[in-house]
Design a protein around this motif. Structure first.
Motif, PDB file in Angstrom:
ATOM      1  N   UNK A   1       0.816  -1.216   0.000  1.00  0.00           N
ATOM      2  CA  UNK A   1       0.000   0.000   0.000  1.00  0.00           C
ATOM      3  C   UNK A   1       0.849   1.266   0.000  1.00  0.00           C
ATOM      4  N   UNK A   2       2.133   1.156   0.349  1.00  0.00           N
ATOM      5  CA  UNK A   2       2.939   2.367   0.401  1.00  0.00           C
ATOM      6  C   UNK A   2       3.890   2.489  -0.784  1.00  0.00           C
ATOM      7  N   UNK A   3       4.253   1.370  -1.429  1.00  0.00           N
ATOM      8  CA  UNK A   3       5.310   1.440  -2.436  1.00  0.00           C
ATOM      9  C   UNK A   3       4.873   1.007  -3.833  1.00  0.00           C
ATOM     10  N   UNK A   4       3.631   0.622  -4.036  1.00  0.00           N
ATOM     11  CA  UNK A   4       3.215   0.199  -5.370  1.00  0.00           C
ATOM     12  C   UNK A   4       2.023   1.006  -5.827  1.00  0.00           C
ATOM     13  N   UNK A   5       1.906   1.128  -7.146  1.00  0.00           N
ATOM     14  CA  UNK A   5       0.698   1.703  -7.732  1.00  0.00           C
ATOM     15  C   UNK A   5      -0.025   0.585  -8.425  1.00  0.00           C
TER      16      UNK A   5
ATOM     17  N   UNK B   1       2.205  -5.727  -6.098  1.00  0.00           N
ATOM     18  CA  UNK B   1       1.487  -5.186  -4.943  1.00  0.00           C
ATOM     19  C   UNK B   1       0.325  -6.071  -4.555  1.00  0.00           C
ATOM     20  N   UNK B   2      -0.355  -6.646  -5.577  1.00  0.00           N
ATOM     21  CA  UNK B   2      -1.476  -7.549  -5.274  1.00  0.00           C
ATOM     22  C   UNK B   2      -1.016  -8.729  -4.443  1.00  0.00           C
ATOM     23  N   UNK B   3       0.167  -9.255  -4.824  1.00  0.00           N
ATOM     24  CA  UNK B   3       0.669 -10.402  -4.075  1.00  0.00           C
ATOM     25  C   UNK B   3       0.917 -10.038  -2.611  1.00  0.00           C
TER      26      UNK B   3
ATOM     27  N   UNK C   1      -7.092  -0.236  -7.481  1.00  0.00           N
ATOM     28  CA  UNK C   1      -7.802  -0.620  -6.273  1.00  0.00           C
ATOM     29  C   UNK C   1      -6.987  -0.451  -5.006  1.00  0.00           C
ATOM     30  N   UNK C   2      -5.781   0.077  -5.128  1.00  0.00           N
ATOM     31  CA  UNK C   2      -4.945   0.207  -3.944  1.00  0.00           C
ATOM     32  C   UNK C   2      -5.586   1.093  -2.886  1.00  0.00           C
ATOM     33  N   UNK C   3      -6.036   2.265  -3.317  1.00  0.00           N
ATOM     34  CA  UNK C   3      -6.611   3.197  -2.338  1.00  0.00           C
ATOM     35  C   UNK C   3      -7.896   2.655  -1.742  1.00  0.00           C
ATOM     36  N   UNK C   4      -8.663   1.947  -2.581  1.00  0.00           N
ATOM     37  CA  UNK C   4      -9.913   1.368  -2.073  1.00  0.00           C
ATOM     38  C   UNK C   4      -9.605   0.346  -0.983  1.00  0.00           C
TER      39      UNK C   4
END
Lengths: 358, 346
Positions: A180-184, B53-55, A187-190
């Motif tokens: 959540x802090x290092x990837x884009x 990131x999903x992983x 649906x990340x923000x959701x």
């Protein structure tokens, strides 16, 4: 009136008064003294009481120190005999050991002269001779022979739950916080909002359905049923994510150029750098899990799976509370947390002050 | 530490991270870590860096979904079914009957007139408990924080003294006080020495609630003291210098410098303690069991008793009651956001 008001003001103000001891300082230390007695007194009283014998506990008003009746070995008797101070008819006093008591009459023997004839006295003539002695049996008996309080099983369960749950929480929360802090990604923000929005939803609100899930998996009366549901803590994710945001992205990029995989970056760069935040979360998690009560109470209904907290509650809820054992076991239960606090005090207090979470 | 340029930061080797793991399991753990790496590297090559990131979010999301999100939705269904069976397929759908039962009252101010009088007693007791507990906590933690923020000797020690009970488990806290408050306990002993009269404190209908509140304030105030202390220490000292140049006395310092700047922290304390007080259960459960009678039985205890500890387990009623609790928490949270925005604007 005016004077009172100023002293109240000084009392409330940030700055201490002049070099002399003034009213405000006096009030401050008065408050601190009373506070210390109120906060520590009950705990110390518990510890002191836990060293009293069952007979010593019913004494009222309660004496400060643990007294026990002196027992003496007398030649010709297998068991040690209780020692009494006896006031004789002629008013003189001597110390005698009691052989047996029949009604209001007690048969006494002189420990110095065991072969002499037994002395019969009225029980009102005798007072027990006491000494300060710690009743360690309160601690030792539950460890071996109480049938309805299996201390080592409870301790083992508590240790298992606390350590495994903390390890799982640290791993999955740090992985999620890293994502959540290092990837884009879509649906990340959701996902983040979803996690955080449950900060204020305690398990008390969803007891029944979580119980169903646990029962369906077959985790009723199973420590996994206690460990897993609380592992995905929003607190941990929030704490770790905020911390990881301060780790510069350039470090990650440098590792990528060197050919490190993402998992390698998580394991070799993010985790070591996030150690302070991980330590705070670890302490919180240990506290939550060691002290947890309501959920284990629901999941664990068999004696063999009780944690210390649940076992202690069941033990103190019996019809005849065996206070001497309950007190000793309470002391044992609060000991680990006290030690953790003594060694990690600075960590805990700054951790809470900066995150505002417990 | 944020100011230093990135190339200066040397990441610590991961082996140091495992310093606490015993040397025998350490190689196994490292083997596991490299095994995960071997599985993930081809995946990463196919999907690209950002999708990884999903992983990383997956394990947490999975547990969250199964044990938080899904139960939250399922709770609505439970609240609308009856019977005593646990599995949803065995439970008859009853619509809003459970809520009708909970709210079946002739007179809402008289719990006696309600069908589920325990539920309403729980609500009434919770309201009383929350009001006194929260004001007690705010008052005493503010005073304690102000005192600890003064120039005193052994500040670290005194801070620990007030904080220590926070770490104790609710069961331990309750047992400590149960022992102090019992009829032949030390409190009655002191009172008798002072010439007062002994009481069965936890069995006395007029005193039980007082002690329940007292014990929770005792156990929890250290936590809020710490937060307020952090708030006090973040007030810039220059402001006090300025106010003393203006000739302000101690009271004016407090009223016009400390209080306004401490307001946001006070607000946090108020909201946090409020939301926790509404959910109170374990301490009281061990201390009084909700007694004498139902004098100290709060909402969560009703949820627990109805669903789990009664002979007949009414899961539907329990779920419905927990939704009432959830809605109250939601209202409090929304109120907090609303007021929080206002106070930050002001």
């Amino acid at each position: 009136m005016q004077a009172d008001r100023i002293s109240l003001g000084q009392f409330l103000s940030l700055r201490s008064g002049g070099k002399r001891v003034n009213t405000a300082d006096a009030l401050t230390y008065l408050y601190l003294t009373i506070g210390t007695i109120l906060m520590f007194g009950p705990v110390l009283w518990l510890v002191a009481s836990s060293f009293k014998t069952q007979a010593g506990l019913v004494k009222y008003p309660p004496p400060l120190l643990p007294y026990q009746q002196v027992q003496v070995e007398v030649e010709g008797y297998d068991e040690p005999l209780p020692l009494f101070a006896v006031t004789q008819e002629d008013g003189s006093a001597r110390e005698l050991a009691q052989v047996r008591r029949v009604g209001i009459e007690a048969q006494m023997v002189d420990p110095a002269d065991p072969d002499a004839e037994r002395i019969k006295i009225n029980i009102r003539q005798r007072e027990p001779v006491e000494e300060v002695k710690l009743a360690w049996e309160n601690y030792l008996d539950p460890l071996v022979e109480l049938e309805n309080f299996d201390f080592f099983t409870y301790l083992k369960n508590s240790l298992l739950v606390t350590s495994i749950a903390t390890a799982i929480t640290l791993i999955i929360n740090s992985m999620a916080a890293f994502a959540l802090s290092k990837y884009r990604f879509k649906g990340r923000d959701a996902i983040f909002v979803l996690f955080i929005s449950t900060l204020m939803i305690p398990i008390t609100v969803i007891l029944v359905p979580v119980f169903l899930v646990i029962t369906s998996i077959g985790w009723k009366n199973n420590l996994w049923g206690v460990i897993i549901p609380g592992a995905a803590t929003p607190t941990g994710i929030f704490l770790l994510r905020q911390y990881m945001l301060t780790i510069p992205d350039e470090l990650l990029d440098a590792a990528r150029i060197d050919g490190g995989s993402e998992w390698h970056i998580y394991w070799r760069i993010i985790l070591p750098l996030a150690r302070p935040a991980l330590a705070v979360l670890a302490i919180f998690s240990v506290m939550w899990r060691w002290n947890d009560f309501l959920w284990p109470l629901i999941v664990l209904s068999q004696n063999d799976y009780f944690t210390l907290q649940v076992g202690l509650n069941a033990f103190q809820g019996e019809l005849q509370i065996q206070w001497h054992y309950v007190l000793a076991m309470t002391v044992v239960t609060l000991l680990p947390i006290t030690l953790v606090f003594a060694f990690l005090q600075r960590f805990i207090t700054t951790g809470i002050a900066t995150t505002g979470m417990k | 530490m944020s100011a230093s340029p990135p190339q200066v930061i040397q990441p610590k080797p991961a082996t140091r991270l495992l310093g606490f793991v015993d040397p025998l399991t350490r190689p196994a753990l490292l083997l596991l870590v490299s095994a995960v790496d071997r599985v993930l590297t081809p995946i990463q090559r196919r999907v690209g860096i950002d999708k990884m990131g999903y992983f990383f979010v997956l394990p947490n999301l999975l547990i969250f979904g199964i044990f938080v999100l899904f139960p939250m939705l399922l709770n609505f269904y439970y609240a609308m079914t009856g019977g005593t069976k646990l599995f949803p397929q065995d439970r008859p759908f009853v619509g809003l009957d459970n809520f009708a039962t909970l709210f079946d009252c002739e007179n809402f101010t008289q719990p006696n007139s309600c069908q589920e009088d325990l539920f309403w007693r729980g609500i009434f007791n919770t309201i009383i408990y929350v009001i006194f507990q929260v004001s007690g906590i705010v008052f005493f933690s503010l005073i304690t924080a102000l005192v600890l923020n003064r120039r005193i000797i052994a500040r670290g020690f005194f801070r620990s003294v007030f904080f220590y009970p926070v770490l104790l488990s609710p069961v331990v806290v309750a047992l400590i006080w149960k022992w102090v408050l019992q009829y032949e306990g030390v409190l009655n002993g002191i009172i008798e020495i002072l010439g007062g009269e002994s009481k069965r404190w936890l069995l006395d209908p007029n005193w039980a609630m007082f002690w329940v509140v007292f014990v929770s304030v005792w156990a929890l105030m250290g936590f809020y003291t710490l937060i307020l202390l952090a708030g006090l220490q973040s007030i810039p000292p220059e402001l006090y210098e300025a106010s003393s140049i203006d000739g302000a006395n101690g009271w004016q310092d407090f009223r016009f410098v400390t209080m306004p700047l401490l307001m946001p922290t006070m607000f946090v304390v108020l909201v946090l303690s409020l939301i926790r007080a509404v959910q109170m259960f374990d301490q009281i459960f061990v201390l009084t069991g909700g007694g004498p009678g139902t004098r100290t039985q709060l909402m969560v205890q009703y949820i627990y008793t109805t669903g789990f500890s009664n002979q007949i387990q009414l899961f539907g009623l329990s779920a419905a009651a927990s939704m009432v609790l959830g809605v109250s928490l939601l209202i409090l949270t929304l109120l907090q956001l609303r007021l929080g925005n206002q106070s930050s604007l002001a």
